[in-house]
Design a protein around this motif. Structure first.
Motif, mmCIF file in Angstrom:
data_model
loop_
_atom_site.group_PDB
_atom_site.id
_atom_site.type_symbol
_atom_site.label_atom_id
_atom_site.label_comp_id
_atom_site.label_asym_id
_atom_site.label_seq_id
_atom_site.Cartn_x
_atom_site.Cartn_y
_atom_site.Cartn_z
ATOM 1 N N ILE A 131 0.793 -1.274 -0.079
ATOM 2 C CA ILE A 131 -0.150 0.114 0.153
ATOM 3 C C ILE A 131 0.895 1.217 -0.032
ATOM 4 C CG2 ILE A 131 -1.526 1.285 1.118
ATOM 5 C CD1 ILE A 131 -2.615 -1.585 2.476
ATOM 6 N N ASP A 132 0.601 2.226 -1.107
ATOM 7 C CA ASP A 132 1.240 3.303 -1.025
ATOM 8 C C ASP A 132 0.153 4.352 -1.198
ATOM 9 O OD1 ASP A 132 2.904 5.566 -1.370
ATOM 10 O OD2 ASP A 132 2.996 5.260 -3.555
ATOM 11 N N GLY A 242 -1.753 3.862 -4.590
ATOM 12 C CA GLY A 242 -1.006 2.794 -4.934
ATOM 13 C C GLY A 242 -1.375 1.628 -4.073
ATOM 14 N N LEU A 243 -1.588 0.502 -4.911
ATOM 15 C CA LEU A 243 -1.977 -0.576 -4.322
ATOM 16 C C LEU A 243 -1.553 -1.822 -5.160
ATOM 17 C CD1 LEU A 243 -3.533 -2.450 -1.990
ATOM 18 C CD2 LEU A 243 -5.524 -1.772 -3.399
ATOM 19 N N SER A 260 1.187 -10.902 -9.930
ATOM 20 C CA SER A 260 0.870 -9.618 -9.501
ATOM 21 C C SER A 260 0.131 -8.473 -10.328
ATOM 22 C CB SER A 260 2.375 -9.271 -9.349
ATOM 23 O OG SER A 260 2.568 -7.790 -8.876
ATOM 24 N N THR A 261 -0.464 -7.520 -9.598
ATOM 25 C CA THR A 261 -1.306 -6.645 -10.318
ATOM 26 C C THR A 261 -0.128 -5.530 -11.061
ATOM 27 O OG1 THR A 261 -1.529 -5.352 -8.177
ATOM 28 C CG2 THR A 261 -3.391 -7.072 -9.128
ATOM 29 N N THR A 272 7.128 2.868 -6.468
ATOM 30 C CA THR A 272 7.303 3.370 -7.929
ATOM 31 C C THR A 272 6.951 2.219 -8.997
ATOM 32 O OG1 THR A 272 9.003 4.740 -7.345
ATOM 33 C CG2 THR A 272 8.750 4.214 -9.679
ATOM 34 N N PHE A 273 6.914 1.151 -8.289
ATOM 35 C CA PHE A 273 6.465 0.119 -9.358
ATOM 36 C C PHE A 273 5.119 -0.487 -8.865
ATOM 37 C CE2 PHE A 273 10.976 -0.333 -8.795
ATOM 38 C CZ PHE A 273 11.730 -0.764 -10.285
ATOM 39 N N SER A 274 4.276 0.272 -8.172
ATOM 40 C CA SER A 274 2.992 0.027 -7.652
ATOM 41 C C SER A 274 2.165 -0.056 -8.698
ATOM 42 C CB SER A 274 2.617 0.813 -6.454
ATOM 43 O OG SER A 274 1.204 0.407 -6.159
ATOM 44 N N SER A 275 1.057 -0.843 -8.617
ATOM 45 C CA SER A 275 -0.132 -0.817 -9.447
ATOM 46 C C SER A 275 -1.075 0.295 -8.782
ATOM 47 C CB SER A 275 -0.681 -2.116 -9.723
ATOM 48 O OG SER A 275 -1.092 -2.723 -8.365
ATOM 49 N N GLU A 276 -1.958 0.742 -9.549
ATOM 50 C CA GLU A 276 -2.729 1.867 -9.154
ATOM 51 C C GLU A 276 -4.445 1.454 -9.115
ATOM 52 O OE1 GLU A 276 -0.590 5.391 -11.182
ATOM 53 O OE2 GLU A 276 -1.391 3.796 -12.511
ATOM 54 N N PHE A 277 -5.022 1.719 -7.892
ATOM 55 C CA PHE A 277 -6.642 1.496 -7.876
ATOM 56 C C PHE A 277 -7.252 2.936 -7.613
ATOM 57 C CE2 PHE A 277 -5.251 -2.813 -7.228
ATOM 58 C CZ PHE A 277 -6.528 -3.498 -7.445
#
Length: 305
Positions: A131-132, A242-243, A260-261, A272-277
């Protein structure tokens, strides 16, 4: 075309454009454009008990499966006869409890839950939730002395008698990796539970359904000084957080798959590599009737994969 549908199309178009813009600054979504979390209807309360009883309202158009992910270890999505999943994500704003909710239902041909330490659960069958909250990106931790974390990696792992058990989330929830003892106050705020079918399933059991369910407040920064010193994130309509979900699979000796999402490896330690919700509001999705996700509903959800 009705007014509500026009509103929905315009709203989704706007958030898709926003997602495309933010993607140019880093971040990465395995499905190419981003994911959605649905605002929980006012007449729905979710009890964290490890089953989908409270999720019958969820629009199946926003349920994500293996085909919405990448595979990190071998680069190939496993067949659904080996590993399958359905991810549902929801949220509430400050008018309610201001929390992030998730339910991930996994079907696995063989369960493997042999780990005994919180930091090693990821080597088994388990779920990572990264979680970001403020979507700021960057490494979870700065170099040198740790005073807090910019983003957090939590894991959920089946609790086993005499084996794996944490002090949080009915023994299933843990912030990793090598997190300072002082920072685990954030784990105590989470509610988490894992349901098993069959209920007695353990390492080696074949054809198991594992249901991971959680709710948690999220923070822009998690500081050693505790909850009062850490800025809690207030979730708002159509914002992007970011999730990343990462599902680990072990078929007996070592991990064989990680779904991985995120669009590439790295989201477990660098946001920085996070997926976005994107946080969709009531009215921007099709609320389903009923209170339980029954067998026919799961069939409809499967059809969206």
């Amino acid at each position: 075309m009705g007014e509500i549908n026009v509103k929905k199309i315009l709203s989704l178009t706007a958030v898709l454009l926003l997602a495309a813009v933010t993607a140019s600054f880093g971040f990465g979504n395995a499905n190419g454009f981003g994911y959605y979390a649905l605002e929980i209807p006012a007449d729905v309360s979710i009890t964290i008990d490890g089953d989908a009883t409270d999720w019958g309202w969820f629009d199946p158009a926003f349920v994500y499966g293996p085909d919405d992910c990448i595979e990190i270890i071998v680069g190939e999505i496993p067949p659904k006869s080996d590993l399958d999943m359905a991810i549902m994500t929801a949220w509430t704003g400050s008018d309610r409890d201001n929390k992030l909710y998730g339910l991930v239902r996994v079907t696995d041909d063989t369960l493997h839950v042999a780990a005994t330490e919180g930091d090693s659960g990821w080597l088994d069958d388990d779920l990572e939730i990264c979680i970001d909250a403020d979507h700021s990106g960057g490494p979870f931790r700065a170099d040198g002395v740790i005073t807090g974390v910019n983003a957090s990696q939590f894991t959920m792992h089946v609790s086993t008698p005499g084996g794996y058990e944490t002090p949080y989330g009915n023994g299933t929830w843990w912030m990793r990796y090598n997190a300072p003892a002082e920072i685990h106050w954030v784990d105590a705020l989470a509610e988490a539970q894992i349901g098993l079918n069959p209920p007695s399933a353990t390492t080696g059991t074949a054809n198991v359904v594992v249901t991971y369910e959680f709710s948690t407040p999220i923070f822009d920064e998690v500081l050693l000084e505790g909850e009062d010193a850490s800025p809690r994130h207030t979730m708002t309509a159509n914002e992007i957080i970011g999730l990343t979900y990462q599902l680990n699979e072990n078929d007996g000796e070592d991990r064989t798959h990680q779904l991985s999402t995120a669009a590439e490896n790295g989201a477990a330690w660098d946001a920085t590599f996070s997926s976005e919700f994107t946080l969709l509001v009531i009215g921007d999705y099709e609320q389903q009737s009923g209170t339980a996700v029954n067998s026919s509903s799961w069939g409809m959800i499967k059809a969206t994969f």
